[in-house]
Design a protein around this motif. Structure first.
Motif, PDB file in Angstrom:
ATOM      1  N   ILE A 342       0.836  -1.205   0.000  1.00  0.00           N
ATOM      2  CA  ILE A 342       0.000   0.000   0.000  1.00  0.00           C
ATOM      3  C   ILE A 342       0.869   1.252   0.000  1.00  0.00           C
ATOM      4  N   ASN A 343       1.916   1.260   0.816  1.00  0.00           N
ATOM      5  CA  ASN A 343       2.817   2.427   0.850  1.00  0.00           C
ATOM      6  C   ASN A 343       3.551   2.600  -0.486  1.00  0.00           C
ATOM      7  N   PHE A 344       3.923   1.473  -1.109  1.00  0.00           N
ATOM      8  CA  PHE A 344       4.584   1.551  -2.412  1.00  0.00           C
ATOM      9  C   PHE A 344       3.622   2.120  -3.463  1.00  0.00           C
ATOM     10  N   SER A 345       2.341   1.752  -3.361  1.00  0.00           N
ATOM     11  CA  SER A 345       1.328   2.289  -4.282  1.00  0.00           C
ATOM     12  C   SER A 345       1.187   3.800  -4.101  1.00  0.00           C
ATOM     13  N   LYS A 346       1.240   4.233  -2.837  1.00  0.00           N
ATOM     14  CA  LYS A 346       1.120   5.673  -2.578  1.00  0.00           C
ATOM     15  C   LYS A 346       2.344   6.438  -3.076  1.00  0.00           C
ATOM     16  N   GLU A 347       3.497   5.762  -3.117  1.00  0.00           N
ATOM     17  CA  GLU A 347       4.685   6.424  -3.665  1.00  0.00           C
ATOM     18  C   GLU A 347       4.597   6.547  -5.181  1.00  0.00           C
ATOM     19  N   MET A 348       4.111   5.487  -5.851  1.00  0.00           N
ATOM     20  CA  MET A 348       4.013   5.514  -7.296  1.00  0.00           C
ATOM     21  C   MET A 348       2.842   6.381  -7.778  1.00  0.00           C
ATOM     22  N   ILE A 349       1.769   6.455  -6.980  1.00  0.00           N
ATOM     23  CA  ILE A 349       0.606   7.279  -7.333  1.00  0.00           C
ATOM     24  C   ILE A 349       0.406   8.262  -6.182  1.00  0.00           C
ATOM     25  N   PRO A 350       1.185   9.298  -6.087  1.00  0.00           N
ATOM     26  CA  PRO A 350       1.171  10.186  -4.906  1.00  0.00           C
ATOM     27  C   PRO A 350      -0.193  10.845  -4.705  1.00  0.00           C
ATOM     28  N   GLY A 351      -0.668  10.752  -3.474  1.00  0.00           N
ATOM     29  CA  GLY A 351      -1.879  11.465  -3.072  1.00  0.00           C
ATOM     30  C   GLY A 351      -3.171  10.918  -3.630  1.00  0.00           C
ATOM     31  N   ARG A 352      -3.092   9.821  -4.389  1.00  0.00           N
ATOM     32  CA  ARG A 352      -4.321   9.323  -4.993  1.00  0.00           C
ATOM     33  C   ARG A 352      -4.596   7.857  -4.719  1.00  0.00           C
ATOM     34  N   ALA A 353      -3.703   7.143  -4.094  1.00  0.00           N
ATOM     35  CA  ALA A 353      -3.885   5.716  -3.825  1.00  0.00           C
ATOM     36  C   ALA A 353      -4.414   5.524  -2.419  1.00  0.00           C
ATOM     37  N   THR A 354      -5.452   4.716  -2.276  1.00  0.00           N
ATOM     38  CA  THR A 354      -6.058   4.443  -0.967  1.00  0.00           C
ATOM     39  C   THR A 354      -6.801   3.126  -1.032  1.00  0.00           C
ATOM     40  N   LEU A 355      -7.217   2.624   0.129  1.00  0.00           N
ATOM     41  CA  LEU A 355      -7.974   1.377   0.192  1.00  0.00           C
ATOM     42  C   LEU A 355      -9.438   1.619  -0.169  1.00  0.00           C
ATOM     43  N   PHE A 356     -10.032   0.662  -0.813  1.00  0.00           N
ATOM     44  CA  PHE A 356     -11.455   0.716  -1.164  1.00  0.00           C
ATOM     45  C   PHE A 356     -12.243   0.060  -0.028  1.00  0.00           C
ATOM     46  N   SER A 357     -12.993   0.869   0.725  1.00  0.00           N
ATOM     47  CA  SER A 357     -13.712   0.374   1.908  1.00  0.00           C
ATOM     48  C   SER A 357     -15.147   0.888   1.908  1.00  0.00           C
ATOM     49  N   PRO A 358     -16.025   0.317   1.098  1.00  0.00           N
ATOM     50  CA  PRO A 358     -17.426   0.767   1.101  1.00  0.00           C
ATOM     51  C   PRO A 358     -18.074   0.522   2.452  1.00  0.00           C
ATOM     52  N   PHE A 359     -18.838   1.504   2.932  1.00  0.00           N
ATOM     53  CA  PHE A 359     -19.574   1.458   4.203  1.00  0.00           C
ATOM     54  C   PHE A 359     -18.654   1.456   5.433  1.00  0.00           C
ATOM     55  N   GLN A 360     -17.347   1.402   5.233  1.00  0.00           N
ATOM     56  CA  GLN A 360     -16.453   1.299   6.377  1.00  0.00           C
ATOM     57  C   GLN A 360     -16.514   2.550   7.259  1.00  0.00           C
ATOM     58  N   ASN A 361     -16.692   3.715   6.632  1.00  0.00           N
ATOM     59  CA  ASN A 361     -16.736   4.966   7.393  1.00  0.00           C
ATOM     60  C   ASN A 361     -18.152   5.376   7.780  1.00  0.00           C
ATOM     61  N   ASP A 362     -19.130   4.491   7.537  1.00  0.00           N
ATOM     62  CA  ASP A 362     -20.528   4.801   7.842  1.00  0.00           C
ATOM     63  C   ASP A 362     -21.178   3.599   8.520  1.00  0.00           C
ATOM     64  N   PRO A 363     -20.658   3.174   9.657  1.00  0.00           N
ATOM     65  CA  PRO A 363     -21.198   1.969  10.293  1.00  0.00           C
ATOM     66  C   PRO A 363     -22.623   2.131  10.758  1.00  0.00           C
ATOM     67  N   GLY A 364     -23.042   3.374  11.009  1.00  0.00           N
ATOM     68  CA  GLY A 364     -24.409   3.566  11.471  1.00  0.00           C
ATOM     69  C   GLY A 364     -25.435   3.190  10.429  1.00  0.00           C
ATOM     70  N   ALA A 365     -25.050   3.278   9.149  1.00  0.00           N
ATOM     71  CA  ALA A 365     -25.998   2.968   8.084  1.00  0.00           C
ATOM     72  C   ALA A 365     -26.270   1.483   7.990  1.00  0.00           C
ATOM     73  N   MET A 366     -25.353   0.666   8.523  1.00  0.00           N
ATOM     74  CA  MET A 366     -25.571  -0.780   8.414  1.00  0.00           C
ATOM     75  C   MET A 366     -25.582  -1.473   9.768  1.00  0.00           C
ATOM     76  N   GLY A 367     -25.033  -0.854  10.779  1.00  0.00           N
ATOM     77  CA  GLY A 367     -25.058  -1.448  12.104  1.00  0.00           C
ATOM     78  C   GLY A 367     -24.131  -2.621  12.270  1.00  0.00           C
ATOM     79  N   LEU A 368     -23.132  -2.815  11.406  1.00  0.00           N
ATOM     80  CA  LEU A 368     -22.186  -3.907  11.551  1.00  0.00           C
ATOM     81  C   LEU A 368     -20.857  -3.505  10.944  1.00  0.00           C
ATOM     82  N   THR A 369     -19.818  -4.238  11.282  1.00  0.00           N
ATOM     83  CA  THR A 369     -18.480  -3.952  10.772  1.00  0.00           C
ATOM     84  C   THR A 369     -18.183  -4.849   9.586  1.00  0.00           C
TER      85      THR A 369
END
Length: 593
Positions: A342-369
């Motif tokens: 992941i860190n190597f990806s961020k070096e090759m694609i600066p400022g634009r590489a991140t993990l894909f985590s649908p619903f991960q930042n909105d647990p209230g919408a689903m009530g589960l992890t």
């Protein structure tokens, strides 16, 4: 670097269908015991409307996600997810696999009813292009999209299922056009999934493709891309799937033969890393830092993989986005736990590489992890996208534009039948009411006549009949006299009514006298002793030169349709030109009835 001999789930399924043992026969096998599974259930547990289960058949496990609506028509929420590892020594070719699938689905859906089940074919089995077509009628859009796709990609309509999705109307250089996504899916892959679930005792409501499943997450705002173009990468065991998306939908869907195995292949073959192929997620997880000794072995492969991903994003930007750069590169799959990658990806694609985590930042919408391990996320995220499928917005290879057209036609026919039935009932009710009114009127009229007859006691004799006959003759004679007296006015009135503005009547001669002798056999023809009442009319037509004859012909036909005139003859006609005006002089003779 080539793929391992281990096949993906869909490839195994296709092999089983093309083999000697039909999937339908496998459902008779006893249900094997389910291995220990992982899963989470919603704390709310009240999303009961429009339930949809997404099934993703991975290389070594079955991932299931259930989504539904708390309020009908509202946003979908995740109810629960569960991962079922395949039993030992079992794969998609196994005779007992349909029984395993049946037991897993039964265990997962035990507390849910009226659940539609969706599955997805892999990206490599889909051919997809975004196209701009002329502004043609909707009825011709499918055919235009199909031929436009055939110009871009070689497709086989016998072995592939074609469909398209209308995106929006666009303006190119001021000209209105239609933007569509045209795609085709491998018919055998779709048929294989449908047959497998049927042999397990379940019917699929839809078969979509992995790119459209990931698109469902973006449409649901998970994550929120802000309307900017993004690239989503799923790094699987032997393949990586690259999806370029924007507000217009999917722009590019690509499957490359480089995956997590390619990153550790050299280390495993050289003996530097102990373990088998199923341990790859944990082998990658051990690479936490870029200066780890183990990362040096995978750096070259990681650089080649990320280079392909970057080139795909640049191609998408140049071809479809008018050189607008890709805002984000989202990664998920078996490399999620490798901080070094992941860190190597961020070096090759600066400022634009991140993990894909649908619903991960909105647990209230689903009530589960969501699952925390990379191995589980690799299957649950596609299954989540499949579970967000909806018949109205998600492409479905079991319900293409052909089925939609047939359903629309059937609805129109049904509506027509219902409308005709209602109209028939209303007509019957109207006729019944009319007959009832007529009956009442006849009864009232008969009662009135009977009442009047009761006042008189008149005897019908010969003298009474003769008197009535004389009165009738006098009345007829009076009517005939009136007709003779006002015949000329009737003729002039009829001519005035039938003569258009561009025809002027110059002279009018009428002979209204009856002939001396009449042949009773001649009926409406000219009399024997002389001509009957007739009219000679001289006039002039003013019109364009090419319209003179047609205007006169139309006028004669109009006179012939009148109940007063008949046997019209054009005696002469002559075209004259005065100054710049074209005129047609004519003379017609006609009988007066």
């Amino acid at each position: 670097m080539t793929d391992s001999s281990e096949l993906s789930s869909t490839e195994k399924l296709l092999d089983s269908i093309r083999g000697d043992t039909p999937p339908q026969a496998l459902s008779r096998e006893p249900v094997p015991p389910l291995p220990e599974s992982k899963g989470r259930s919603s704390l709310k547990g009240n999303a009961l409307n429009n339930l949809c289960a997404g099934a993703y058949l991975g290389g070594d496990c079955l991932s299931l996600v259930l989504a539904g609506e708390t309020k009908r028509g509202g946003a979908k929420e995740v109810v629960k997810w569960q991962v079922f590892p395949y039993p030992e020594n079992m794969n998609m070719k196994s005779d007992r696999f349909p029984a395993f699938l049946r037991s897993a689905l039964a265990s997962f859906l035990t507390d849910s009813k009226n659940v539609s089940i969706w599955a997805a074919i892999e990206t490599k089995d889909v051919k997809l292009r975004q196209l701009t077509l002329p502004n043609i009628p909707d009825a011709k859009l499918a055919n235009a999209a199909m031929w436009a796709l055939k110009k871009e990609i070689e497709i086989d309509l016998v072995n592939e299922i074609f469909d398209y999705e209308f995106i929006s109307d666009v303006h190119v250089s001021g000209v209105k056009k239609k933007n569509v996504v045209a795609f085709s899916g491998d018919r055998a892959a779709v048929k294989g999934l449908k047959a497998l679930f049927k042999s397990a005792g379940y019917s699929l409501a839809g078969v979509t493709a992995t790119p459209f499943a990931i698109q469902n997450c973006i449409l649901a705002g998970q994550p929120d891309t802000g309307g900017q173009p993004v690239v989503i990468v799923n790094i699987r065991r032997h393949r990586s799937e690259i999806f370029c998306m924007s507000e217009q939908g999917i722009l590019v869907a690509r499957s490359i033969k480089t995956g997590s195995y390619s990153l550790v292949e050299s280390s495993m073959e050289s003996g530097m890393v102990a373990g088998n192929i199923t341990d790859i997620p944990w082998i990658l997880a051990a690479r936490q830092r870029l200066d780890d000794p183990g990362f040096e072995e995978m750096e070259a492969s990681a650089r080649r993989l990320l280079g392909k991903i970057q080139r795909t994003g640049e191609y998408c930007s140049n071809m479809f986005l008018e050189n607008e750069p890709v805002a984000k590169y989202y990664f998920f799959g078996e490399t999620d736990d490798s901080r070094a990658f992941i860190n190597f990806s961020k070096e090759m694609i600066p400022g634009r590489a991140t993990l894909f985590s649908p619903f991960q930042n909105d647990p209230g919408a689903m009530g589960l992890t969501m699952p925390t391990s990379a191995a589980d996320r690799n299957g649950v995220i596609p299954a989540l996208g499949i579970a967000l499928s909806d018949k109205g917005i998600t492409p479905n290879f079991l319900y293409t534009y052909k089925e939609k057209a047939l359903e629309s036609k059937a609805k129109k026919i049904n509506m027509g039948i219902i409308a005709a039935g209602i109209a028939g009932l209303m007509i019957c009710a109207g006729v019944w009411f009319w007959f009832d009114q007529m009956e009442n009127q006849e009864i009232a009229r008969r009662t009135s006549v009977e009442t009047q007859l009761a006042k008189y006691d008149t005897q019908v004799t010969t003298d009474v009949l003769n008197k009535k006959n004389d009165q009738a003759k006098k009345k007829i004679e009076m009517i005939r006299q009136y007709a003779n007296d006002y015949a000329s006015l009737s003729v002039i009135s009829e001519l005035c009514a039938l003569t258009p503005e561009n025809i002027d009547i110059l002279t009018l001669e009428a002979d209204l006298a009856e002939p001396v002798d009449k042949d009773p056999k001649a009926k409406n023809e000219k009399s024997v002793g002389g001509r009957g009442p007739h009219l000679r009319l001289q006039g002039v037509v003013s019109a364009e030169f090419t319209a003179l004859e047609s205007t006169l012909t139309g006028y004669v036909m109009t006179l012939g349709d009148s109940p007063l005139f008949g046997n019209i003859e054009i005696e002469n006609k002559k075209i004259e030109q005065k100054k710049e005006l074209n005129m047609l002089n004519f003379t017609v003779d006609m009988e007066i009835f």
